[in-house]
Design an enzyme around this catalytic site. Structure first.
Site, PDB file in Angstrom:
ATOM      1  N   GLU A   1       7.610   0.239   2.997  1.00 56.37           N
ATOM      2  CA  GLU A   1       7.510   1.352   2.023  1.00 56.37           C
ATOM      3  C   GLU A   1       6.214   2.113   2.272  1.00 56.37           C
ATOM      4  O   GLU A   1       5.425   2.357   1.357  1.00 56.37           O
ATOM      5  CB  GLU A   1       7.545   0.809   0.597  1.00 56.37           C
TER       6      GLU A   1
ATOM      7  N   CYS B   1       7.389   6.643  -7.109  1.00 57.79           N
ATOM      8  CA  CYS B   1       6.091   6.122  -7.562  1.00 57.79           C
ATOM      9  C   CYS B   1       4.942   6.614  -6.679  1.00 57.79           C
ATOM     10  O   CYS B   1       3.816   6.791  -7.161  1.00 57.79           O
ATOM     11  CB  CYS B   1       6.060   4.592  -7.507  1.00 57.79           C
TER      12      CYS B   1
ATOM     13  N   CYS C   1      10.482  -0.096 -10.558  1.00 56.81           N
ATOM     14  CA  CYS C   1       9.140   0.485 -10.745  1.00 56.81           C
ATOM     15  C   CYS C   1       9.195   1.981 -11.041  1.00 56.81           C
ATOM     16  O   CYS C   1       8.393   2.501 -11.822  1.00 56.81           O
ATOM     17  CB  CYS C   1       8.286   0.234  -9.515  1.00 56.81           C
TER      18      CYS C   1
HETATM   19  O1  FUB Z   1       5.339  -4.005  -5.788  1.00 56.09           O
HETATM   20  C1  FUB Z   1       5.454  -3.291  -7.000  1.00 56.09           C
HETATM   21  C2  FUB Z   1       6.237  -2.025  -6.784  1.00 56.09           C
HETATM   22  O2  FUB Z   1       7.537  -2.323  -6.323  1.00 56.09           O
HETATM   23  C3  FUB Z   1       5.681  -1.122  -5.715  1.00 56.09           C
HETATM   24  O3  FUB Z   1       4.697  -0.251  -6.154  1.00 56.09           O
HETATM   25  C4  FUB Z   1       6.892  -0.395  -5.270  1.00 56.09           C
HETATM   26  O4  FUB Z   1       6.726   0.227  -4.020  1.00 56.09           O
HETATM   27  C5  FUB Z   1       7.931  -1.488  -5.260  1.00 56.09           C
HETATM   28  O5  FUB Z   1       7.892  -2.201  -4.071  1.00 56.09           O
HETATM   29 ZN    ZN Z   2       8.677   2.952  -7.534  1.00 57.00          ZN
END
Ligand code: FUB
Ligand code: ZN
Length: 683
Positions: free
Chosen positions: A351, A369, A447
């Protein structure tokens, strides 16, 4: 005197309290209302596993289980249950979903879903009191606080699975991340309602953490595997005045990346196996001390949360070196690693940010996010240096790569925000499985939706900042602001029809005051005009028009930022976009969708010669009952001759003229599953 190395501290500004801002414009009020009416109640159902067809969250369930264990004291000797690693992190799945035992379920950071929800509730209550919602929130807080341990610790994963393993896996297990969200939510709820139960709980947890970590001898030298505690501690410091929180935040910022790596000490087995590679440290932005980092790398959300925390610490400690480290990272993101939509994170592997200019459209990650984190970072940079380059990006992300994360009815969400989608590929090509062609009701790793809720319900706090004599207007959203500036009562009312129209009226009622207004000049307008400032002292600096005068009873400034349709090209190093153009108007990035242009969008092109002669047509329309400006352009569609072989001698091929219709990117995927593209061939 400001030099290249020292910032003018007199220009430092702070964001305004949400209490002082009332959002009045149709665009953002609509988004806030969606959050209030749809998203907040829906998410409460999701947190309680009551949304049919959506993956269970287990969030409130875990708090209840932890609260019970707290009261009854956990039995000693139960085996510690390691969560299993899944694509997006560590998840514990129920073996028999019908008969759940009193265990922890979900991702190790599931607590944070509650914290983001309560933060959104806090902001929403500030703008719109709602006794019933407040009652639900108070009851939820009771459940959460019941899980808190006598020593202040509050993370349900370890409360349920065994406190003996507390802080044993900072790299992966998110305890400090959960704390960070808890603190953010607690401050927001306290500021909205004056109720401090959750704030006190967050403080007790913060105190526990501050006892455990720090520069003092004997304390743990670890730091969060997923950043956010850095900025949350600063927020807690601002709310409570407790300097130890600021000190701890600075410790976390400065400790990251020091050798020997803390994560190596924590995971010696991985080091022995040779698993700890450069990329692994980069994933956590732990490969170098932060002041030596000059490239945005690793997990994109983690990165921008860290940079936001660094900026907070830089401002509060007047640390110019840290500001410059932030600025270097900022420039690296926006000059080499950001999509035109304000999306960041070019690869789904980790990611993460990819290498410079690697911005694929159809396999993009661009997590909702991450763009939200970019907005956090932008506002903090603006607070230190009012330079429109930060606000331009903030606006770009807000109107494009963030809003695309939520459906127009507020009921479904995107985690990943690609710039090109062929639904067949999303279903059949494993490399694109992360790209969903339709928004989802909820996610096991949820998230993004609550992050959107907290951002949209606090949107006013991104429009302005202030310092002792200047009010900065960064975003032109219709709003009314009532407050004291430079010790005088000031009423500022912005009337605007952004993002559709660039005419803005700024009505100022501030008789007897001589405060300065600093008005951002958006990067997308070539020239602008201002009326009503004839008797004022004006100057422009770093993309802001400063208007200074002795204000009369009521004065009106009329700004006009022409919103032309623009064909944009990407830097020639972006291989994906060469020979292609994206269409923008004002802050909005447009896209083609199959619903308007038929299938096979790869066969269409923009006829740039005709565009420059006849110009594009901008029309008022509604898409899914939402008023919008659409754009029509002359273009071509390449023909697909019947029975053509897979390979044939090259020729220019046949193409027929067509009218291409574009809608705002953030509105795509509201009319069923279909193709979409932002970058279109131009000839
Ligand atoms: O690891 C917590 C959250 O979940 C991250 O910020 C997102 O990218 C997702 O992986
Ligand atoms: Zn997110």
């Amino acid at each position: 005197m400001e030099t290249e190395h020292s910032l003018d501290k007199a220009c430092y500004s702070a964001s305004l309290s949400l209490r002082d801002i009332k959002i009045t414009d149709d665009f953002w009020k609509n988004e806030m209302e969606l959050v209030r009416r749809e998203v907040i109640p829906y998410q409460w159902e999701a947190l309680n596993d009551r949304v049919e067809g959506a993956p269970p969250s287990f969030c409130m369930r875990n708090f209840r289980v932890a609260g019970k264990l707290n009261r009854e004291k956990r039995e000693k000797g139960a085996a510690f249950e390691e969560p299993k690693y899944t694509f997006r992190g560590f998840e514990t799945l129920p073996e028999d979903p019908e008969h759940l035992e009193d265990k922890f379920y979900g991702f190790v950071f599931q607590d944070s879903d509650f914290s983001k929800w309560i933060e959104a509730v806090g902001y929403s209550l500030t703008q719109h009191p709602d006794p019933e919602l407040e009652k639900t929130a108070d009851e939820a807080i009771d459940v959460v606080c019941a899980a808190q341990q006598e020593d202040g610790y509050l993370d349900t994963y370890y409360i349920i699975n065994g406190r003996d393993k507390t802080f044993s896996n900072l790299r992966d297990h998110h305890e400090l991340y959960c704390f960070g969200h808890l603190a953010e939510g607690a401050v927001a709820y306290y500021e909205a309602t004056g109720k401090d139960k959750l704030l006190r709980a967050a403080q007790r947890f913060a105190d526990y953490i501050a006892e455990y970590f720090g520069e003092e001898e004997g304390k743990c030298k670890g730091y969060p595997g997923h950043e956010i505690a850095e900025m949350a501690l600063v927020r807690l410091y601002r709310a409570t005045g407790e300097t130890k929180y600021l000190k701890l935040s600075r410790f976390f910022v400065d400790e990251r990346g020091k050798q020997p790596y803390y994560f190596d000490r924590e995971h010696p087995e991985a080091v022995k196996k040779g698993e700890e590679k450069e990329l692994r440290y980069q994933y956590h932005q732990a490969h170098l001390p932060v002041r030596e980092q000059d490239e945005a790398v690793g997990h994109a959300v983690r990165a921008v949360y860290l940079y936001s925390g660094m900026a907070d610490v830089a401002q509060l400690t007047g640390d110019d070196g840290l500001y410059h480290a932030c600025e270097t990272l900022w420039n690296n993101i926006v000059n080499e690693k950001m999509y035109i939509t304000g999306g960041i994170g070019g690869t789904h592997v980790g990611e993460a940010f990819s290498y410079a200019y690697d911005l694929p459209n159809d396999t993009a990650y661009a997590e909702t996010c991450a763009s939200i984190g970019l907005v956090f970072f932008a506002r903090r940079m603006l607070q230190m240096k009012p330079d429109s380059k930060y606000a331009d990006v903030m606006e770009r992300a807000l109107y494009n790569g963030i809003l695309s994360g939520m459906a127009l009815d507020g009921k479904s969400f995107f985690y990943v925000n690609p710039l090109e989608v062929n639904p067949e590929a999303c279903h059949k090509d494993e490399r694109k499985f992360h790209v969903k062609p339709v928004r989802q009701k909820w996610f096991g790793c949820a998230c993004c939706p609550p992050n959107l809720a907290r951002l949209l319900s606090s949107i006013g706090s991104y429009a302005y900042t202030e310092n002792k004599d200047t009010l900065f207007v960064h975003l032109y959203m219709g709003s009314v602001l009532t407050k004291k500036v430079a010790g005088q009562d000031v009423d500022v009312c912005i009337e605007s029809d952004f993002p559709w129209n660039g005419n803005v009226k700024v009505r100022v009622r501030a008789k007897g005051s001589s405060f300065k207004l600093a008005l951002r000049i958006p990067e997308w307008c070539g020239s602008y005009t201002v009326k009503g400032a004839e008797t004022a002292r004006t100057r422009t600096k770093d993309g802001y028009l400063y208007v200074e005068k002795d204000w009369e009873e009521e004065e009106v400034l009329e700004l006009c930022f022409p919103m032309e349709v623009r064909l944009m090209a990407a830097n020639a190093n972006v291989r994906e976009d060469i020979g292609r153009a994206a269409v923008t108007r004002g802050p909005i990035v447009y896209c083609l969708e199959e619903a308007d242009n038929g299938k096979d969008l790869h066969l269409v092109s923009i006829d740039t010669a005709s565009v420059s002669v006849s110009g594009p047509a901008v029309q008022d329309e509604t898409v899914c009952q939402v008023p919008v400006k659409t754009i029509e352009l002359p273009g071509f569609r390449q023909e697909k001759p019947e029975g053509q072989g897979l390979y044939i001698p090259w020729s220019a091929g046949q193409k027929k003229p067509v009218r291409l219709k574009l809608i705002p990117y953030y509105m795509w995927a509201n009319r069923g599953e279909n193709e979409m593209q932002v970058w279109t061939r131009a000839e």
